[in-house]
Design a protein around this motif. Structure first.
Motif, mmCIF file in Angstrom:
data_model
loop_
_atom_site.group_PDB
_atom_site.id
_atom_site.type_symbol
_atom_site.label_atom_id
_atom_site.label_comp_id
_atom_site.label_asym_id
_atom_site.label_seq_id
_atom_site.Cartn_x
_atom_site.Cartn_y
_atom_site.Cartn_z
ATOM 1 N N ARG A 110 0.831 -1.209 0.000
ATOM 2 C CA ARG A 110 0.000 0.000 0.000
ATOM 3 C C ARG A 110 0.865 1.258 0.000
ATOM 4 O O ARG A 110 0.569 2.232 -0.715
ATOM 5 C CB ARG A 110 -0.911 -0.018 1.227
ATOM 6 C CG ARG A 110 -1.875 1.156 1.287
ATOM 7 C CD ARG A 110 -2.930 0.955 2.359
ATOM 8 N NE ARG A 110 -2.358 0.712 3.675
ATOM 9 C CZ ARG A 110 -2.367 -0.473 4.280
ATOM 10 N NH1 ARG A 110 -2.931 -1.521 3.694
ATOM 11 N NH2 ARG A 110 -1.832 -0.630 5.487
ATOM 12 N N SER A 111 1.950 1.243 0.766
ATOM 13 C CA SER A 111 2.842 2.396 0.825
ATOM 14 C C SER A 111 3.516 2.645 -0.518
ATOM 15 O O SER A 111 3.607 3.790 -0.986
ATOM 16 C CB SER A 111 3.902 2.178 1.915
ATOM 17 O OG SER A 111 4.867 3.207 1.908
ATOM 18 N N VAL A 112 3.984 1.574 -1.165
ATOM 19 C CA VAL A 112 4.649 1.708 -2.468
ATOM 20 C C VAL A 112 3.660 2.207 -3.515
ATOM 21 O O VAL A 112 3.974 3.090 -4.326
ATOM 22 C CB VAL A 112 5.263 0.354 -2.887
ATOM 23 C CG1 VAL A 112 5.764 0.414 -4.332
ATOM 24 C CG2 VAL A 112 6.410 -0.022 -1.954
ATOM 25 N N ARG A 113 2.452 1.659 -3.481
ATOM 26 C CA ARG A 113 1.446 2.093 -4.461
ATOM 27 C C ARG A 113 1.077 3.560 -4.255
ATOM 28 O O ARG A 113 0.965 4.328 -5.226
ATOM 29 C CB ARG A 113 0.203 1.215 -4.341
ATOM 30 C CG ARG A 113 -0.840 1.496 -5.407
ATOM 31 C CD ARG A 113 -2.047 0.622 -5.272
ATOM 32 N NE ARG A 113 -2.830 0.941 -4.077
ATOM 33 C CZ ARG A 113 -2.959 0.148 -3.034
ATOM 34 N NH1 ARG A 113 -2.354 -1.035 -3.007
ATOM 35 N NH2 ARG A 113 -3.694 0.508 -1.994
ATOM 36 N N GLU A 114 0.902 3.959 -3.007
ATOM 37 C CA GLU A 114 0.556 5.353 -2.736
ATOM 38 C C GLU A 114 1.686 6.294 -3.134
ATOM 39 O O GLU A 114 1.433 7.409 -3.630
ATOM 40 C CB GLU A 114 0.221 5.516 -1.252
ATOM 41 C CG GLU A 114 -1.091 4.846 -0.854
ATOM 42 C CD GLU A 114 -1.338 4.896 0.641
ATOM 43 O OE1 GLU A 114 -0.399 5.312 1.376
ATOM 44 O OE2 GLU A 114 -2.440 4.529 1.084
ATOM 45 N N ALA A 115 2.934 5.873 -2.928
ATOM 46 C CA ALA A 115 4.071 6.704 -3.325
ATOM 47 C C ALA A 115 4.096 6.886 -4.838
ATOM 48 O O ALA A 115 4.333 8.001 -5.342
ATOM 49 C CB ALA A 115 5.375 6.085 -2.842
ATOM 50 N N ALA A 116 3.830 5.789 -5.578
ATOM 51 C CA ALA A 116 3.803 5.887 -7.044
ATOM 52 C C ALA A 116 2.640 6.761 -7.497
ATOM 53 O O ALA A 116 2.788 7.586 -8.423
ATOM 54 C CB ALA A 116 3.700 4.492 -7.644
ATOM 55 N N GLU A 117 1.477 6.603 -6.870
ATOM 56 C CA GLU A 117 0.326 7.432 -7.243
ATOM 57 C C GLU A 117 0.583 8.903 -6.930
ATOM 58 O O GLU A 117 0.130 9.792 -7.668
ATOM 59 C CB GLU A 117 -0.920 6.943 -6.499
ATOM 60 C CG GLU A 117 -1.412 5.577 -6.981
ATOM 61 C CD GLU A 117 -2.532 5.038 -6.114
ATOM 62 O OE1 GLU A 117 -2.735 5.591 -5.006
ATOM 63 O OE2 GLU A 117 -3.202 4.070 -6.533
ATOM 64 N N ARG A 118 1.321 9.163 -5.853
ATOM 65 C CA ARG A 118 1.647 10.546 -5.496
ATOM 66 C C ARG A 118 2.577 11.165 -6.535
ATOM 67 O O ARG A 118 2.420 12.346 -6.889
ATOM 68 C CB ARG A 118 2.283 10.581 -4.108
ATOM 69 C CG ARG A 118 2.548 11.974 -3.588
ATOM 70 C CD ARG A 118 2.863 11.969 -2.097
ATOM 71 N NE ARG A 118 3.916 11.022 -1.757
ATOM 72 C CZ ARG A 118 3.712 9.890 -1.081
ATOM 73 N NH1 ARG A 118 2.491 9.551 -0.693
ATOM 74 N NH2 ARG A 118 4.716 9.085 -0.779
ATOM 75 N N VAL A 119 3.520 10.384 -7.053
ATOM 76 C CA VAL A 119 4.415 10.897 -8.098
ATOM 77 C C VAL A 119 3.612 11.255 -9.339
ATOM 78 O O VAL A 119 3.824 12.311 -9.963
ATOM 79 C CB VAL A 119 5.496 9.847 -8.439
ATOM 80 C CG1 VAL A 119 6.297 10.277 -9.654
ATOM 81 C CG2 VAL A 119 6.427 9.636 -7.254
ATOM 82 N N VAL A 120 2.659 10.401 -9.705
ATOM 83 C CA VAL A 120 1.814 10.697 -10.873
ATOM 84 C C VAL A 120 0.949 11.917 -10.601
ATOM 85 O O VAL A 120 0.797 12.802 -11.464
ATOM 86 C CB VAL A 120 0.931 9.475 -11.212
ATOM 87 C CG1 VAL A 120 -0.045 9.807 -12.329
ATOM 88 C CG2 VAL A 120 1.803 8.284 -11.614
ATOM 89 N N ARG A 121 0.398 11.975 -9.420
ATOM 90 C CA ARG A 121 -0.498 13.095 -9.085
ATOM 91 C C ARG A 121 0.247 14.433 -9.080
ATOM 92 O O ARG A 121 -0.320 15.472 -9.468
ATOM 93 C CB ARG A 121 -1.119 12.835 -7.717
ATOM 94 C CG ARG A 121 -2.170 13.846 -7.320
ATOM 95 C CD ARG A 121 -2.906 13.418 -6.067
ATOM 96 N NE ARG A 121 -2.023 13.211 -4.918
ATOM 97 C CZ ARG A 121 -1.741 12.032 -4.387
ATOM 98 N NH1 ARG A 121 -2.265 10.923 -4.899
ATOM 99 N NH2 ARG A 121 -0.944 11.929 -3.335
ATOM 100 N N ASP A 122 1.517 14.412 -8.658
ATOM 101 C CA ASP A 122 2.298 15.659 -8.572
ATOM 102 C C ASP A 122 3.098 15.944 -9.839
ATOM 103 O O ASP A 122 3.914 16.883 -9.845
ATOM 104 C CB ASP A 122 3.255 15.587 -7.376
ATOM 105 C CG ASP A 122 2.513 15.464 -6.052
ATOM 106 O OD1 ASP A 122 1.319 15.814 -6.022
ATOM 107 O OD2 ASP A 122 3.132 14.994 -5.067
ATOM 108 N N PHE A 123 2.899 15.172 -10.895
ATOM 109 C CA PHE A 123 3.696 15.361 -12.115
ATOM 110 C C PHE A 123 3.427 16.738 -12.710
ATOM 111 O O PHE A 123 2.272 17.118 -12.960
ATOM 112 C CB PHE A 123 3.347 14.280 -13.130
ATOM 113 C CG PHE A 123 4.051 14.429 -14.447
ATOM 114 C CD1 PHE A 123 5.391 14.116 -14.585
ATOM 115 C CD2 PHE A 123 3.370 14.892 -15.568
ATOM 116 C CE1 PHE A 123 6.045 14.251 -15.794
ATOM 117 C CE2 PHE A 123 4.012 15.035 -16.783
ATOM 118 C CZ PHE A 123 5.346 14.710 -16.899
#
Length: 443
Positions: free
Chosen positions: A216-229
């Motif tokens: 869950r932490s890894v997925r949220e970190a990846a989603e955060r990178v996409v969201r902040d692109f």
């Protein structure tokens, strides 16, 4: 000898009884009795005389009895001799069989002692060996899962704090380790590596305390990178490469962690990746529609708003370039010859959005939403509607320039390989649709 001669002669004399009639397969007592009564009576007589046919039957029976008695008397000696011979032969056979049966019983007892009892002991040993092997196999699987879990914890600790300084390469390493653990745990069929692991308390604890939280932490970190692109216009080439590398890592993680259980390889889609990208696109679209609709009622802020909308579209252009140049990673859980692997990561998103490019989808979707907003503004008489109508030409020119500039890649991505498709696209239709959604309603 002289006394038996007349008896033999009498037995050999022909009998008046019709034996063929009684031996015939078609003979029935009822039919024979009926024919006998008819032969000795007139069918029209009443009552019938049954004494004659009855006497005939009794006489025939007596004749047969006498004949049987005669044959038995004459053949008594041969019958007794034959019986005596058969009895003697039976006794000899029984004596021989008794010896053979005793030998077989002795052999069976020896076989039971040497084979059956030992087989039972061997089967018990085999069962113990199977259980030991199953325990060893389960222990190896548990050991591998625990080793991978420890490796995952170390890799997750390498991520560091969230933000630009985060080691995003560690995200990909974590994703592959998670897939390795998932591959073991999902192999539940008998004979496979993960069979029986669900009954081990250590594995249950591993899933609850390590695997699920870390995934869950890894997925949220990846989603955060996409969201902040975002790719600002003042970004340098080196910074652009860093942003692109970080984004590629996040895209790879979301591609790998997309659910695969219960999905055929030829129908699998990277659901987490598509959902994160769709959320990003729709967020940019919704924000742009809201701010631009507000600015159309406050024209002094239109220039700044169009600059923000242009920046968001350029982010989508940059995103499309990153997706177009990023090839799907090798997925350990989807090794199937029938699985159709996309050429790049942009294809699943474009197929899901049913569009040819992200900038086109952005402007056309925005135009569709703006039409009703502009009509709503113009339906309310007042200074805002008159001002907007009097500046119709300026508003159209500003929107046209925003579309043209928004479809251009930022300077930091100008040298990205594969950007030709975006750069060479003709945006005249998007310009016409976007300008028309506002200007055509200012009447």
């Amino acid at each position: 000898m002289a006394a038996t001669a007349p008896a033999e002669a009498e037995a050999d004399q022909p009998s008046y009884i019709d034996y063929e009639t009684f031996l015939s397969p078609d003979f029935t007592p009822a039919s024979f009795a009926n024919s006998l009564v008819i032969a000795t009576n007139n069918p029209n007589d009443s009552p019938l005389d049954l004494s004659t046919p009855l006497s005939r039957v009794l006489f025939d029976t007596q004749e047969l009895d006498s004949h049987i008695d005669l044959l038995t008397t004459r053949s008594a000696v041969p019958l007794l001799e034959f019986t005596q011979t058969q009895t003697a032969a039976s006794k000899r056979i029984i004596s021989e069989l008794d010896a053979q049966i005793q030998s077989l019983n002795d052999s069976y007892k020896q076989l039971e002692k040497e084979v059956i009892d030992k087989h039972a002991e061997a089967d018990e040993v085999r069962q113990v060996a199977l259980r030991l092997w199953e325990t060893l196999r389960l222990g190896r699987s548990v050991g591998r899962c625990l080793q991978l879990a420890r490796q995952l914890q170390v890799q997750h600790s390498e991520l560091g704090a969230s933000g630009p300084g985060q080691d995003h390469a560690a995200l990909v390493r974590c994703a592959y380790t998670i897939l390795s653990i998932r591959e073991v745990l999902d192999s539940k069929a008998p004979g496979e590596e993960g069979h029986g692991l669900e009954r081990v308390d250590a594995i249950k604890s591993l899933q609850e305390t390590v695997l699920s939280p870390t995934e869950r932490s890894v997925r949220e970190a990846a989603e955060r990178v996409v969201r902040d692109f975002a790719v600002p216009s003042n970004l340098t080439f080196a910074q652009g490469d860093e942003v692109r590398t970080r984004m590629e890592s996040a895209l790879t993680v979301l591609y790998l962690l997309s659910p695969t259980l219960g999905v055929k390889p030829d129908r699998w889609t990277p659901r987490l990746l598509v959902q994160a990208l769709e959320t990003y696109v729709r967020s940019a679209l919704q924000t742009s529609v809201t701010t631009l609709s507000r600015s159309l009622g406050q024209l002094p802020s239109l220039e700044r708003t169009l600059a923000d909308v242009t920046a968001k579209c350029q982010n989508l252009v940059s995103l499309e370039l990153v997706l177009e140049t990023t090839k799907p990673p090798a997925h350990p859980l989807l090794q199937s010859p029938t699985a159709a692997k996309p050429l790049n990561l942009i294809q699943p998103l474009l197929s899901h959005l049913e569009t040819g490019s992200l900038p086109s989808y952005f402007w056309r979707s925005m135009a569709g939403s703006l039409t009703s907003r502009v009509q709503e503004i113009m339906s309310r008489p007042g200074v805002v509607a008159r001002t907007l109508k009097s500046n119709r030409q300026n508003v159209g020119d500003a929107i046209r320039q925003a579309v043209v500039k928004g479809c251009q890649a930022p300077a930091a991505f100008a040298g990205v390989k594969g950007r030709g498709r975006v750069a060479d696209s003709n945006w005249d239709r998007e310009i016409a649709v976007m300008v028309g959604s506002v200007v055509n309603n200012l009447r």
